[in-house]
Design a protein around this motif. Structure first.
Motif, PDB file in Angstrom:
ATOM      1  N   VAL A 210      42.244  20.017  59.508  1.00 32.55           N
ATOM      2  CA  VAL A 210      43.703  20.082  59.356  1.00 32.55           C
ATOM      3  C   VAL A 210      44.333  18.690  59.371  1.00 32.55           C
ATOM      4  CG1 VAL A 210      43.785  22.381  60.394  1.00 32.55           C
ATOM      5  CG2 VAL A 210      44.187  20.373  61.838  1.00 32.55           C
ATOM      6  N   SER A 211      43.701  17.736  60.070  1.00 32.32           N
ATOM      7  CA  SER A 211      44.321  16.407  60.183  1.00 32.32           C
ATOM      8  C   SER A 211      44.422  15.719  58.831  1.00 32.32           C
ATOM      9  CB  SER A 211      43.540  15.533  61.164  1.00 32.32           C
ATOM     10  OG  SER A 211      42.245  15.241  60.690  1.00 32.32           O
ATOM     11  N   TRP A 212      43.486  16.007  57.923  1.00 28.69           N
ATOM     12  CA  TRP A 212      43.564  15.390  56.589  1.00 28.69           C
ATOM     13  C   TRP A 212      44.835  15.821  55.869  1.00 28.69           C
ATOM     14  CZ3 TRP A 212      43.300  17.455  51.498  1.00 28.69           C
ATOM     15  CH2 TRP A 212      43.237  16.479  50.490  1.00 28.69           C
ATOM     16  N   PHE A 213      45.195  17.105  55.966  1.00 28.58           N
ATOM     17  CA  PHE A 213      46.412  17.590  55.308  1.00 28.58           C
ATOM     18  C   PHE A 213      47.651  16.962  55.940  1.00 28.58           C
ATOM     19  CE2 PHE A 213      43.257  20.915  54.580  1.00 28.58           C
ATOM     20  CZ  PHE A 213      43.414  21.150  53.221  1.00 28.58           C
ATOM     21  N   PHE A 214      47.653  16.855  57.256  1.00 28.51           N
ATOM     22  CA  PHE A 214      48.808  16.261  57.936  1.00 28.51           C
ATOM     23  C   PHE A 214      48.945  14.781  57.583  1.00 28.51           C
ATOM     24  CE2 PHE A 214      48.814  20.131  60.338  1.00 28.51           C
ATOM     25  CZ  PHE A 214      50.092  20.245  60.876  1.00 28.51           C
ATOM     26  N   LYS A 215      47.816  14.086  57.440  1.00 22.97           N
ATOM     27  CA  LYS A 215      47.890  12.665  57.070  1.00 22.97           C
ATOM     28  C   LYS A 215      48.376  12.508  55.639  1.00 22.97           C
ATOM     29  CE  LYS A 215      47.077   8.195  57.523  1.00 22.97           C
ATOM     30  NZ  LYS A 215      47.522   7.734  56.189  1.00 22.97           N
ATOM     31  N   GLU A 216      47.878  13.341  54.731  1.00 23.84           N
ATOM     32  CA  GLU A 216      48.247  13.248  53.323  1.00 23.84           C
ATOM     33  C   GLU A 216      49.692  13.654  53.081  1.00 23.84           C
ATOM     34  OE1 GLU A 216      46.173  12.227  50.523  1.00 23.84           O
ATOM     35  OE2 GLU A 216      45.297  11.344  52.322  1.00 23.84           O
ATOM     36  N   LYS A 217      50.155  14.661  53.804  1.00 24.24           N
ATOM     37  CA  LYS A 217      51.479  15.217  53.565  1.00 24.24           C
ATOM     38  C   LYS A 217      52.517  14.748  54.572  1.00 24.24           C
ATOM     39  CE  LYS A 217      49.373  19.493  51.752  1.00 24.24           C
ATOM     40  NZ  LYS A 217      49.868  19.399  50.354  1.00 24.24           N
ATOM     41  N   ALA A 218      52.116  13.943  55.536  1.00 25.91           N
ATOM     42  CA  ALA A 218      52.943  13.530  56.677  1.00 25.91           C
ATOM     43  C   ALA A 218      53.146  14.731  57.596  1.00 25.91           C
ATOM     44  CB  ALA A 218      54.269  12.947  56.232  1.00 25.91           C
ATOM     45  N   MET A 219      53.623  14.490  58.788  1.00 23.00           N
ATOM     46  CA  MET A 219      53.699  15.551  59.791  1.00 23.00           C
ATOM     47  C   MET A 219      54.536  16.734  59.327  1.00 23.00           C
ATOM     48  SD  MET A 219      51.769  14.771  62.391  1.00 23.00           S
ATOM     49  CE  MET A 219      52.381  15.660  63.818  1.00 23.00           C
ATOM     50  N   ASP A 220      55.710  16.460  58.816  1.00 25.11           N
ATOM     51  CA  ASP A 220      56.571  17.567  58.361  1.00 25.11           C
ATOM     52  C   ASP A 220      55.932  18.325  57.212  1.00 25.11           C
ATOM     53  OD1 ASP A 220      58.431  16.899  60.262  1.00 25.11           O
ATOM     54  OD2 ASP A 220      59.765  15.828  58.889  1.00 25.11           O
ATOM     55  N   GLY A 221      55.318  17.597  56.287  1.00 27.28           N
ATOM     56  CA  GLY A 221      54.668  18.242  55.157  1.00 27.28           C
ATOM     57  C   GLY A 221      53.467  19.062  55.578  1.00 27.28           C
ATOM     58  N   GLY A 222      52.707  18.559  56.552  1.00 21.84           N
ATOM     59  CA  GLY A 222      51.569  19.314  57.052  1.00 21.84           C
ATOM     60  C   GLY A 222      51.995  20.606  57.721  1.00 21.84           C
ATOM     61  N   GLN A 223      53.055  20.526  58.513  1.00 15.63           N
ATOM     62  CA  GLN A 223      53.576  21.737  59.152  1.00 15.63           C
ATOM     63  C   GLN A 223      54.061  22.741  58.118  1.00 15.63           C
ATOM     64  OE1 GLN A 223      56.543  20.552  62.010  1.00 15.63           O
ATOM     65  NE2 GLN A 223      55.102  19.373  63.253  1.00 15.63           N
ATOM     66  N   ALA A 224      54.726  22.243  57.095  1.00 18.74           N
ATOM     67  CA  ALA A 224      55.235  23.136  56.043  1.00 18.74           C
ATOM     68  C   ALA A 224      54.081  23.810  55.304  1.00 18.74           C
ATOM     69  CB  ALA A 224      56.108  22.349  55.074  1.00 18.74           C
ATOM     70  N   PHE A 225      53.016  23.041  55.034  1.00 23.32           N
ATOM     71  CA  PHE A 225      51.875  23.593  54.309  1.00 23.32           C
ATOM     72  C   PHE A 225      51.201  24.700  55.109  1.00 23.32           C
ATOM     73  CE2 PHE A 225      47.211  23.392  53.530  1.00 23.32           C
ATOM     74  CZ  PHE A 225      47.205  23.901  52.236  1.00 23.32           C
ATOM     75  N   PHE A 226      50.878  24.434  56.369  1.00 16.06           N
ATOM     76  CA  PHE A 226      50.182  25.450  57.163  1.00 16.06           C
ATOM     77  C   PHE A 226      51.109  26.608  57.540  1.00 16.06           C
ATOM     78  CE2 PHE A 226      47.019  22.092  57.598  1.00 16.06           C
ATOM     79  CZ  PHE A 226      45.857  22.821  57.376  1.00 16.06           C
TER      80      PHE A 226
END
Length: 369
Positions: A210-226
């Motif tokens: 999951v950390s790869w998605f949060f790094k790529e999308k930034a914290m807000d983007g990672g939260q939105a994706f998941f």
């Protein structure tokens, strides 16, 4: 011989200056000072014995203790046979091992950590708990991919990398033409209530996933994706073996599954197929680190160098419990049935370490809503 020479020179100087003193009484103080200086040169010269003591490494105090994930039961006998050192292993999942390390912070019982938890181990290095600035003698043979994960202060070394998640689907429930091909597809409403993954707060490989998605999308983007995946009914299981059971039973039909578990299902003739997404599979980097105040520094360093030996990594691939991984050293062949175009990606360890608590807490908060 230099030391003896200095002693002889001091004797000559003292004798000569004594004679001068007898002839010229006014020069006595200067003569005594010179003699004292000569004597000081003699007594501060290092002896061969002291040089040897300074360079001889301290003896180990006992059996090497290694904390590791619950994999690779062959490693202890292989290491003992190769080196003669005795080794005790303590196994557990990522959360169990890291909890134990935290509980022992004031009195560590471990010498080496060998885990699929690079961000967590990076955090231990940053907090001063790991041996630093030591380079294994065979580190030059690391692959270019592995070298990219070496920390500046050399707190740990990568010993391999595997997909923390690949796309897996049950062929009895999903047609090949309908299967998701990318991670973004997981949010498609046609997959509602069909997807599962492991919990990043418990399963060691799940946080690197999951950390790869949060790094790529930034914290807000990672939260939105998941959040979009959870809104689409994605289920979160404690560990990857739980995901395997759910997938085999038809409880879910699609999963983000750690690759060894995925290939184990395929080799057991389960009706599943594996997809390596073109954008890459987030990797879990397996690393080895030595405890700063280990009482067994010689065995600990020997173990890390043993893990970087091509023969060891080949044995782990040919015979190990977690045999599907990308080796970290040159001269090793991965499993023949592992996808030739397998692409691994990973978040920066420093970033993933700094944000680990926040990301895991966010997932924990979702589970109680």
């Amino acid at each position: 011989m230099k030391t003896n020479g200095k002693r002889w020179l001091g004797t000559v100087l003292v004798a000569g200056l004594a004679a001068l003193t007898a002839a010229c009484g006014n020069t006595g103080n200067a003569a005594n000072d010179a003699a004292g200086n000569a004597e000081n040169v003699q007594t501060t010269a290092p002896s061969p014995e002291s040089d040897a003591a300074a360079t001889t490494p301290p003896a180990d105090k006992g059996t090497l203790t290694v904390y590791l994930n619950d994999f690779d039961s062959i490693i202890a006998p292989l290491f003992e046979e190769a080196t003669g050192y005795k080794m005790e292993v303590v196994v557990g999942n990522g959360a169990e091992i890291m909890s134990r390390v935290e509980a022992e912070k004031g009195n560590p019982h471990w010498d080496v950590l060998w885990l699929d938890a690079m961000p967590s181990i990076h955090g231990l290095g940053a907090s001063g708990q790991l041996l630093e600035d030591w380079t294994p003698s065979n580190a030059a043979n690391l692959t270019d991919f592995a070298k990219g994960f070496l920390p500046e202060k050399q707190w740990y070394v990568p010993t391999g990398a595997h997909a923390a998640g690949v796309i897996v689907y049950n062929k009895n429930l999903v047609k090949a033409t309908d299967a998701p091909q990318s991670w973004a597809d997981f949010a498609n409403e046609k997959y509602k209530d069909m997807i599962g993954m492991a919990d990043p707060a418990i399963a060691a490989p799940a946080y690197p996933f999951v950390s790869w998605f949060f790094k790529e999308k930034a914290m807000d983007g990672g939260q939105a994706f998941f959040s979009s995946l959870m809104d689409n009914g994605m289920r979160v299981y404690p560990k990857n073996p739980n995901v395997v059971k759910a997938l085999a039973a038809g409880e879910i039909s699609i999963a983000a599954l750690q690759e060894s578990n995925a290939y184990a299902m395929k080799n057991a003739n389960e009706p599943i197929e594996i997809i390596w997404p073109a954008e890459g599979a987030p990797a879990s980097i397996r690393v080895a680190a030595i405890q700063k105040d280990t009482g067994n520094p010689n065995a600990a360093k020997a173990f890390v160098e043993f893990l970087l030996d091509p023969k060891t990594q080949q044995a782990l691939i040919d015979q190990g419990d977690e045999s599907y991984f990308q080796p970290s050293v040159n001269g090793v062949n991965a499993k023949a049935d592992r996808a030739a175009d397998a692409k691994l990606v990973a978040a920066d360890a420093s970033w993933a370490s700094e944000n680990e608590a926040a990301i895991k807490q966010w997932f924990a908060d979702q589970s109680v809503k």
